[in-house]
Design a protein around this motif. Structure first.
Motif, PDB file in Angstrom:
ATOM      1  N   VAL A 245       0.843  -1.189   0.000  1.00  8.70           N
ATOM      2  CA  VAL A 245       0.000   0.000   0.000  1.00  8.70           C
ATOM      3  C   VAL A 245       0.884   1.246   0.000  1.00  8.70           C
ATOM      4  O   VAL A 245       1.818   1.351   0.808  1.00  8.70           O
ATOM      5  N   ALA A 246       0.590   2.183  -0.893  1.00 13.00           N
ATOM      6  CA  ALA A 246       1.224   3.500  -0.846  1.00 13.00           C
ATOM      7  C   ALA A 246       0.469   4.321   0.202  1.00 13.00           C
ATOM      8  O   ALA A 246      -0.626   4.825  -0.066  1.00 13.00           O
ATOM      9  N   ASP A 247       1.037   4.421   1.387  1.00 17.28           N
ATOM     10  CA  ASP A 247       0.397   5.131   2.506  1.00 17.28           C
ATOM     11  C   ASP A 247       0.825   6.594   2.416  1.00 17.28           C
ATOM     12  O   ASP A 247       1.789   7.038   3.048  1.00 17.28           O
ATOM     13  N   THR A 248       0.069   7.352   1.656  1.00 25.88           N
ATOM     14  CA  THR A 248       0.551   8.610   1.091  1.00 25.88           C
ATOM     15  C   THR A 248       0.977   9.638   2.129  1.00 25.88           C
ATOM     16  O   THR A 248       2.093  10.157   2.092  1.00 25.88           O
ATOM     17  N   VAL A 249       0.096   9.985   3.059  1.00 20.12           N
ATOM     18  CA  VAL A 249       0.422  11.063   3.992  1.00 20.12           C
ATOM     19  C   VAL A 249       1.366  10.587   5.089  1.00 20.12           C
ATOM     20  O   VAL A 249       2.028  11.396   5.743  1.00 20.12           O
ATOM     21  N   ASN A 250       1.478   9.282   5.271  1.00 16.18           N
ATOM     22  CA  ASN A 250       2.504   8.753   6.173  1.00 16.18           C
ATOM     23  C   ASN A 250       3.868   8.654   5.505  1.00 16.18           C
ATOM     24  O   ASN A 250       4.855   8.275   6.158  1.00 16.18           O
ATOM     25  N   HIS A 251       3.939   8.945   4.192  1.00 21.27           N
ATOM     26  CA  HIS A 251       5.207   8.859   3.461  1.00 21.27           C
ATOM     27  C   HIS A 251       5.852   7.487   3.675  1.00 21.27           C
ATOM     28  O   HIS A 251       7.045   7.372   3.999  1.00 21.27           O
ATOM     29  N   ALA A 252       5.044   6.449   3.462  1.00 19.21           N
ATOM     30  CA  ALA A 252       5.502   5.096   3.772  1.00 19.21           C
ATOM     31  C   ALA A 252       4.865   4.086   2.830  1.00 19.21           C
ATOM     32  O   ALA A 252       3.838   4.354   2.195  1.00 19.21           O
ATOM     33  N   LEU A 253       5.482   2.909   2.746  1.00 18.21           N
ATOM     34  CA  LEU A 253       4.884   1.748   2.108  1.00 18.21           C
ATOM     35  C   LEU A 253       4.515   0.763   3.206  1.00 18.21           C
ATOM     36  O   LEU A 253       5.314   0.497   4.110  1.00 18.21           O
TER      37      LEU A 253
END
Length: 628
Positions: A245-253
């Motif tokens: 998952v591209a966890d966008t606002v967490n700047h994480a995968l």
């Protein structure tokens, strides 16, 4: 505190009216006694979304003295639609009043030149600061504290509840879903972006099977009920069966075990990448920036890193590899971080918020949203095969090409040969069985098709509502209708829908400049209590280029000064100046052994027309006390 220039703040006007106020309209006089922060934003702009997140803590900490007002200033035609702004305010959880300014009236009154721009107005109604770009929250926080102290002493500070009125929540199974992936069992996993969760839907695309994530914004691993996301977007199925998952606002995968629903962070630190940060390294130790989509291609996971206009890759650890923390490595492969449309070797290419990825054979297709473009990346064999093993070799191993799109300011809905076709801020791309690709043409509310064999663009479906992704399912295609909060199943038609062609340029007015020499000045003043950080070399950087490149006879390239003399070429009467500026500052306190340091950065795309009598100086405010 230092005395600021006494510039009376212009009135707030916008034909779209006010949102998040319970129907009340406001003037600056109504807000007198409060510290007002104007956030000039547009919802297509990922940098604007970064600033929304930067402001959340400040809003909460100073809720009784500060009023943040979002001034929505559209770039695209779709963004001038009032309902689209209403949707965006809910989608991104904007918890302050928003003035809908579709004709850029307030933008012009404040002489704004870039998204995002923040303007601070003191309790007496005077402009005391203006900042373009990201990374200014710390400076504004300090300024707000000084203004509170100054105006409390003067008796001009008014405390109390602000004008924000929360809208009524709407019950739906999905709320502004972003992306979807079809799981091996025939169900669909959907990123329920506004609710910070994943939803598995049955094969009918409607029935909820389970939810993964607590629904509260945050970064936490664990089982389906404990895990937390923050506006997740892209999803990709790995060869080993996991979903990333591209966890966008967490700047994480994040990795999801499809059987158990357990969530694990595999890349990113939770902090946003800034200029000067590492561009490769152990995945869990390297910062990312707003990953928007992911796709498996060329034996690695590719990441559409919308926040820095690049493509990165994540290489999972090999079986039995116990090096590091076991989460693999990440690397920036394509893009310079400059925003625009430039093809060529991957390391030299320019992107503008790549937001959709789809692998098909030897190509990785890319929806490059801010240039309204469909692009692809393919392998370019190096002369020396050993180069592949070198760190950073990805930038030489691949080449970037453009199928549809011309640049940052041209968009529309036009079918035909790819060189003439137009899209409007596409967010998704899907490989079709015949070798063509479907484009989720988000701001045109359409599904488009590009056929590499013929070079033609056609329209497959219209009357969708902000489609952001599409997934193949048998002989049909399932579209994520983000603004209708649902999945919509379509049959792939034998003939495309015919539409009347429409072409647009952004309504933002071009700046008239005089022919010949043009002085470019980026205005930057370190925030109060800080100084330029020159401990490790120059603290500033300025990158200048143009579209078309022939616009500039002299002055393009990279240097450390924030001022430069440009020479406009004879015979070129219009174009876009691309300016990227960065400045680093640190706390100016010799007693601090480890001073806090900050990076201020912004990209401008400035449309210009060359005319006698035009300006011979172009000032751009990165951070200053007032507009020049």
């Amino acid at each position: 505190m230092a005395q600021h220039a006494r510039v009376r703040a212009p009135e707030l006007t916008g034909k779209g009216g006010w949102l998040n106020t319970g129907g009340t309209s406001y003037t600056l006089a109504d807000l007198r006694g409060r510290i007002v922060i104007l956030d000039f934003w547009t919802f297509c702009c990922v940098n604007c979304l970064h600033v929304l997140d930067e402001l959340r803590e400040l809003e909460e900490k100073h809720r009784d003295t500060v009023v943040v007002i979002g001034v929505h200033s559209p770039k695209f035609v779709h963004e001038a639609e009032h309902q689209a702004v209403v949707d965006a305010v809910e989608r991104y959880e904007v918890h302050h009043p928003v003035l809908d300014d579709p004709e850029l009236a307030t933008w012009k009154q404040y002489a704004v030149r870039a998204w995002p721009t923040l303007v601070v107005i003191d309790p007496e109604g005077y402009v005391v600061a203006q900042h373009a770009g990201e990374g200014h929250a710390h400076a504004i926080e300090r300024l707000v504290s000084e203004l509170e102290e100054e105006h409390a002493a003067k008796g001009t500070l008014r405390r109390g509840e602000g004008p924000y009125v929360a809208p009524e929540p709407v019950p739906t199974d999905l709320r502004f879903p972003g992306k979807a992936v079809r799981l091996p069992g025939g169900t669909f996993l959907v990123s329920d972006s506004t609710r910070h969760a994943l939803v598995e839907l049955a094969a009918d695309g409607e029935t909820v099977v389970r939810r993964i994530g607590s629904g509260e914004r945050g970064l936490a691993d664990g089982g389906p009920a404990e895990a937390r996301f923050s506006e997740p977007q892209g999803l990709a199925l790995l060869p080993d069966g996991r979903v990333v998952v591209a966890d966008t606002v967490n700047h994480a995968l994040r990795s999801v075990d499809v059987e158990t629903g357990r969530v694990t962070t595999v890349a990113g630190t939770g902090l946003q990448w800034w200029q000067g940060s590492a561009t490769s390294g152990p995945a869990r130790e390297t910062d990312l920036s707003s990953p928007w989509d992911v796709a498996w291609f060329a034996d690695r996971l590719w990441i559409a890193m919308a926040g820095v206009h690049q493509l990165w890759t994540w290489t999972p650890p090999a079986d039995g590899d116990e090096d590091g923390d076991g989460s693999g490595t990440v690397e920036a492969v394509a893009g310079t971080t400059n925003e625009g449309l430039v093809d060529g070797p991957a390391a030299e290419a320019w992107f503008a918020q790549p937001s959709g990825l789809a692998a098909a054979g030897d190509r990785l297709w890319i929806a490059d949203s801010e240039t309204s473009a469909l692009r692809w990346i393919e392998r370019a064999e190096p002369d020396d095969p050993e180069e592949r093993a070198e760190p950073g070799a990805g930038g030489r191993e691949f080449t970037v090409r453009t199928a549809v799109g011309t640049g940052l300011f041209d968009f529309g809905h036009r079918d035909g040969p790819a060189g003439q076709a137009l899209l409007q801020h596409p967010l998704g791309v899907t490989a079709l069985p015949d070798g063509s690709v479907a484009v989720s043409d988000t701001y045109n509310h359409a599904l488009r098709r590009y056929d590499p064999a013929t070079g033609e663009v056609t329209t497959l479906a219209t009357d969708l509502r902000e489609p952001s992704d599409a997934v193949l399912d048998g002989d049909g295609i399932v579209v994520v209708e983000s603004a209708r909060h649902r999945l919509t199943r379509l049959r792939l038609p034998e003939e495309a829908v015919r539409v009347e062609p429409v072409a647009h340029r952004t309504q933002r007015a071009a700046t008239e400049v005089a022919p010949g020499r043009l002085r470019l000045d980026v205005v930057f003043r370190p925030p109060a209590g800080q100084k330029l950080d020159e401990r490790y070399g120059p603290a500033t950087r300025l990158v200048v280029s143009a579209t078309p490149p022939e616009l500039l006879a002299e002055g393009s390239g990279t240097d450390t000064g924030l001022g430069r003399d440009l020479v406009l070429a004879e015979g070129v009467t219009e174009g876009v100046l691309h300016v990227s500026a960065m400045a680093a500052s640190c706390d100016d306190d010799p007693a601090q052994e480890y001073p806090a340091c900050h990076v201020h950065q912004q990209d401008w795309g400035v449309p210009v027309t060359v005319a006698e009598g035009g300006a011979d100086r172009l000032p751009l405010v990165l951070a200053g006390l007032d507009a020049p």
